[in-house]
Each structure stands twice: as C-alpha cells, then as structure tokens.
Write a protein that holds these residues in place. Sequence first.
Motif, PDB file in Angstrom:
ATOM      1  N   ILE A 132       0.835  -1.203   0.000  1.00 29.91           N
ATOM      2  CA  ILE A 132       0.000   0.000   0.000  1.00 29.91           C
ATOM      3  C   ILE A 132       0.870   1.253   0.000  1.00 29.91           C
ATOM      4  CG2 ILE A 132      -1.772   1.276   1.278  1.00 29.91           C
ATOM      5  CD1 ILE A 132      -2.657  -1.438   2.454  1.00 29.91           C
ATOM      6  N   SER A 133       1.953   1.242   0.787  1.00 28.18           N
ATOM      7  CA  SER A 133       2.860   2.393   0.849  1.00 28.18           C
ATOM      8  C   SER A 133       3.526   2.642  -0.501  1.00 28.18           C
ATOM      9  CB  SER A 133       3.927   2.166   1.917  1.00 28.18           C
ATOM     10  OG  SER A 133       3.348   1.960   3.183  1.00 28.18           O
ATOM     11  N   ALA A 134       3.968   1.568  -1.152  1.00 30.75           N
ATOM     12  CA  ALA A 134       4.636   1.717  -2.447  1.00 30.75           C
ATOM     13  C   ALA A 134       3.708   2.324  -3.494  1.00 30.75           C
ATOM     14  CB  ALA A 134       5.158   0.366  -2.923  1.00 30.75           C
ATOM     15  N   LYS A 135       2.434   2.028  -3.395  1.00 26.33           N
ATOM     16  CA  LYS A 135       1.483   2.521  -4.399  1.00 26.33           C
ATOM     17  C   LYS A 135       1.058   3.964  -4.152  1.00 26.33           C
ATOM     18  CE  LYS A 135      -0.765  -1.792  -5.878  1.00 26.33           C
ATOM     19  NZ  LYS A 135      -2.059  -2.528  -5.926  1.00 26.33           N
ATOM     20  N   TYR A 136       0.836   4.343  -2.875  1.00 23.40           N
ATOM     21  CA  TYR A 136       0.128   5.603  -2.618  1.00 23.40           C
ATOM     22  C   TYR A 136       0.853   6.603  -1.719  1.00 23.40           C
ATOM     23  CZ  TYR A 136      -3.608   2.481  -4.160  1.00 23.40           C
ATOM     24  OH  TYR A 136      -4.366   1.579  -4.857  1.00 23.40           O
ATOM     25  N   LEU A 137       1.826   6.183  -0.921  1.00 20.37           N
ATOM     26  CA  LEU A 137       2.371   7.086   0.095  1.00 20.37           C
ATOM     27  C   LEU A 137       3.031   8.314  -0.504  1.00 20.37           C
ATOM     28  CD1 LEU A 137       2.805   7.613   3.077  1.00 20.37           C
ATOM     29  CD2 LEU A 137       4.906   6.279   2.973  1.00 20.37           C
ATOM     30  N   GLN A 138       3.769   8.161  -1.597  1.00 18.81           N
ATOM     31  CA  GLN A 138       4.490   9.292  -2.181  1.00 18.81           C
ATOM     32  C   GLN A 138       3.619  10.151  -3.088  1.00 18.81           C
ATOM     33  OE1 GLN A 138       7.385   9.844  -0.898  1.00 18.81           O
ATOM     34  NE2 GLN A 138       7.370   7.852   0.149  1.00 18.81           N
ATOM     35  N   THR A 139       2.576   9.578  -3.625  1.00 17.85           N
ATOM     36  CA  THR A 139       1.756  10.311  -4.604  1.00 17.85           C
ATOM     37  C   THR A 139       0.450  10.839  -4.030  1.00 17.85           C
ATOM     38  OG1 THR A 139       0.769   8.228  -5.343  1.00 17.85           O
ATOM     39  CG2 THR A 139       2.713   9.013  -6.527  1.00 17.85           C
ATOM     40  N   ASN A 140      -0.135  10.106  -3.070  1.00 22.14           N
ATOM     41  CA  ASN A 140      -1.439  10.511  -2.544  1.00 22.14           C
ATOM     42  C   ASN A 140      -1.579   9.983  -1.116  1.00 22.14           C
ATOM     43  OD1 ASN A 140      -4.158  11.038  -2.014  1.00 22.14           O
ATOM     44  ND2 ASN A 140      -4.792  10.591  -4.111  1.00 22.14           N
ATOM     45  N   THR A 141      -1.136  10.772  -0.143  1.00 20.46           N
ATOM     46  CA  THR A 141      -1.166  10.330   1.257  1.00 20.46           C
ATOM     47  C   THR A 141      -2.597  10.147   1.757  1.00 20.46           C
ATOM     48  OG1 THR A 141      -1.012  12.646   1.961  1.00 20.46           O
ATOM     49  CG2 THR A 141       1.038  11.391   1.816  1.00 20.46           C
ATOM     50  N   GLN A 142      -3.523  10.945   1.218  1.00 24.26           N
ATOM     51  CA  GLN A 142      -4.917  10.796   1.621  1.00 24.26           C
ATOM     52  C   GLN A 142      -5.454   9.430   1.207  1.00 24.26           C
ATOM     53  OE1 GLN A 142      -7.451  13.944   0.248  1.00 24.26           O
ATOM     54  NE2 GLN A 142      -9.332  12.887   0.761  1.00 24.26           N
ATOM     55  N   HIS A 143      -5.162   9.024  -0.010  1.00 26.92           N
ATOM     56  CA  HIS A 143      -5.622   7.717  -0.480  1.00 26.92           C
ATOM     57  C   HIS A 143      -4.903   6.597   0.272  1.00 26.92           C
ATOM     58  CE1 HIS A 143      -7.930   5.319  -3.210  1.00 26.92           C
ATOM     59  NE2 HIS A 143      -6.857   4.674  -3.663  1.00 26.92           N
ATOM     60  N   PHE A 144      -3.647   6.822   0.613  1.00 27.58           N
ATOM     61  CA  PHE A 144      -2.906   5.833   1.415  1.00 27.58           C
ATOM     62  C   PHE A 144      -3.628   5.563   2.730  1.00 27.58           C
ATOM     63  CE2 PHE A 144      -0.004   5.550   5.071  1.00 27.58           C
ATOM     64  CZ  PHE A 144       0.540   4.306   4.846  1.00 27.58           C
ATOM     65  N   ARG A 145      -4.077   6.601   3.414  1.00 27.46           N
ATOM     66  CA  ARG A 145      -4.763   6.415   4.694  1.00 27.46           C
ATOM     67  C   ARG A 145      -6.107   5.716   4.503  1.00 27.46           C
ATOM     68  NH1 ARG A 145      -2.389  11.460   5.320  1.00 27.46           N
ATOM     69  NH2 ARG A 145      -4.245  12.529   4.539  1.00 27.46           N
ATOM     70  N   PHE A 146      -6.832   6.088   3.465  1.00 26.98           N
ATOM     71  CA  PHE A 146      -8.139   5.479   3.228  1.00 26.98           C
ATOM     72  C   PHE A 146      -8.006   3.979   2.904  1.00 26.98           C
ATOM     73  CE2 PHE A 146     -10.155   9.744   2.313  1.00 26.98           C
ATOM     74  CZ  PHE A 146     -11.048   9.661   3.358  1.00 26.98           C
ATOM     75  N   VAL A 147      -7.040   3.633   2.053  1.00 33.73           N
ATOM     76  CA  VAL A 147      -6.861   2.227   1.690  1.00 33.73           C
ATOM     77  C   VAL A 147      -6.439   1.410   2.903  1.00 33.73           C
ATOM     78  CG1 VAL A 147      -5.487   0.626   0.304  1.00 33.73           C
ATOM     79  CG2 VAL A 147      -6.364   2.719  -0.727  1.00 33.73           C
ATOM     80  N   LEU A 148      -5.485   1.940   3.669  1.00 33.00           N
ATOM     81  CA  LEU A 148      -5.049   1.239   4.875  1.00 33.00           C
ATOM     82  C   LEU A 148      -6.206   1.082   5.860  1.00 33.00           C
ATOM     83  CD1 LEU A 148      -2.777  -0.037   6.483  1.00 33.00           C
ATOM     84  CD2 LEU A 148      -2.178   2.250   7.336  1.00 33.00           C
ATOM     85  N   CYS A 149      -7.030   2.109   5.969  1.00 33.99           N
ATOM     86  CA  CYS A 149      -8.196   2.037   6.849  1.00 33.99           C
ATOM     87  C   CYS A 149      -9.170   0.956   6.379  1.00 33.99           C
ATOM     88  CB  CYS A 149      -8.886   3.404   6.892  1.00 33.99           C
ATOM     89  SG  CYS A 149     -10.260   3.500   8.060  1.00 33.99           S
ATOM     90  N   GLU A 150      -9.349   0.823   5.067  1.00 32.76           N
ATOM     91  CA  GLU A 150     -10.223  -0.224   4.525  1.00 32.76           C
ATOM     92  C   GLU A 150      -9.736  -1.615   4.910  1.00 32.76           C
ATOM     93  OE1 GLU A 150     -12.461   1.265   0.473  1.00 32.76           O
ATOM     94  OE2 GLU A 150     -10.417   0.545   0.313  1.00 32.76           O
ATOM     95  N   TYR A 151      -8.439  -1.847   4.745  1.00 27.29           N
ATOM     96  CA  TYR A 151      -7.867  -3.153   5.086  1.00 27.29           C
ATOM     97  C   TYR A 151      -8.033  -3.461   6.574  1.00 27.29           C
ATOM     98  CZ  TYR A 151      -5.599  -4.311   0.639  1.00 27.29           C
ATOM     99  OH  TYR A 151      -5.353  -4.661  -0.678  1.00 27.29           O
ATOM    100  N   LEU A 152      -7.720  -2.478   7.416  1.00 26.15           N
ATOM    101  CA  LEU A 152      -7.778  -2.716   8.863  1.00 26.15           C
ATOM    102  C   LEU A 152      -9.211  -2.890   9.347  1.00 26.15           C
ATOM    103  CD1 LEU A 152      -5.014  -0.219  10.030  1.00 26.15           C
ATOM    104  CD2 LEU A 152      -4.892  -2.715  10.021  1.00 26.15           C
TER     105      LEU A 152
END
Length: 287
Positions: A160-180
């Motif tokens: 998830i970090s490799a896909k979204y952390l550098q380009t879209n931190t907001q989407h990174f948090r949402f995706v991680l929240c979905e998984y958890l």
Amino acid sequence: MELANTLRQDGKCHGGVLAHLERLETQVSKSHKKLEEPQNAQALEARIHELKRLRDKLRAEVKQRQARVKASTANVEPDQTLEISEQEILERKQENMNAILQAYRFTGISGKLTSQGVCVCISTAFEGNLLDSYFVHLVMEKPLWIHHHSVPVFIPLEEISAKYLQTNTQHFRFVLCEYLNAYSGRKHQADRLQSDFAAFLVGPLQRNSLCNLLSFTYKVKPEGQSFPFCARLLYKDLTTTLPTDVTVTSQGTEALPRMWEEQRAAHENLFFMKPLHQVFTSFAKKG
C-alpha cells in the motif's frame, strides 16, 4: 442668349455655361488634392517615427527587467533555491496534514503532529462496535517514510505504501483504513461465533491470521437431533467483511434428503449476504 451664342461662336465652350462651370470645379478639386498629398505623407511619416520610438522604448524596458531578474537569481545558489522550495513544500504538506487529520476524526482516522512528522491513528469499528486501533508514524521528509507502526504483519502495508504514500497520502490512509476495518470486522464475526454461538458448533472454528479463511461444522439446532453442515468461507477481497466464496456441504458421503439439500443451499446464500453472527441469530430464532 447673346452670351450663350458668343460662347458657341468661339468654339471653346461647346456644352454651354453649366458645362464650363463643371470643368472649372473639376480642375479646382484636382489642384486641392495635389496640395493635400504632401501634407498626408508628412503626417504618416511622423506617425511612423513615433511608433518606432515607442517600440525602442519598450524593448529597452524589457531588457532592463530581464537584467534585474538575472542579477537577483545570480546572488542565490541553485542548491539553496531548491532547498528553500522543498522546505516550503514540506511545511505546506504538514499544514494540510494537520487540517485533514482534524476532519478525519469523523471517519475513524485521527492523528497528531510530532517533532518528526505526524502519527496517524486508525480506529476500527464494525456495526457500531468500536474495535482495535492501530497507528502509523509518518516522517515528513522527502520522500515520506514510515518510522514505526502497529499494523499487523499480514496486512500488506508495504504494498500500500509503495502505491500511494508518495503520490497521494490521503488515499494511502483510506486504503489502509479499509484493510484494517475489514480485518477487524472479520475477526469480530469469528470471535462472536465462538463466544455467542458455541452451542451450534461441532468442534473448533478454524481460521487463519487474516481471518479471511474460516471453516467450521455446525448444527441448525443446538439441542436434539440435527443434521450437521460443514462450512468454508473465503474472503478473497481483503477489504470486505462478507465472503466472496462460500461452500456448505453435508458431513459424510451419503446424498442429502431433499429438505436438507434445500436448507444447505439456503445457508450458502445467507453466508454470502449476512455477517456470521446474524446468520446464527436467525438459526436461533427458528430453532
């Protein structure tokens, strides 16, 4: 009449007095135009000189401004300019992060600024029940990176970090929240099945760490004679709390009576559509 006759006898004004006057007017008009032509030419020439003067003035001003800009940038080293711009970008990102975190409290995501960056807290819930919380400490540098976290190892945080952390931190948090949230929801269902509906189970509930593969044997009626079924629930999509594949079979090799076969098929549909505890709550009401 005498004047007209005299003019005709001279042979110079064959058209009469009026024609003679028209010729005189034409000659006068031509003479005026010849006098005006030099004046118009002089005016045009003066206008051309004025426009050229304005053009040269504008060119000089542009050159002066370009020289001032070049001189000002020459006093600052390129590395220093890059460093200032990157620092400003990081400060803006930190301000935006703080504002976003305040808004995210309503979605189960909260956080606070730290000396190194920001610590994001994800509080999971399922059907109104508050469950576990996890944190991710982000360091606000370029590139962004995770200092430490409490996310379970079986959650694909690196992916998830490799896909979204550098380009879209907001989407990174949402995706991680979905998984958890999905993991906590599946775990909550399995826990409730074991604690609240243990009387329906025949033997232990088997599950893996992600709780995306569950298998168990159950009876529709906890007491008395009841035909046991074996259920296998697979959650291929790790962001969901309902299974993607459901298999309900009978225990043994004998063919099921028609009534039990209909019940088996109905159970498969229930497991697809409802959480585990809701399915067994419906069994309890019927029993």
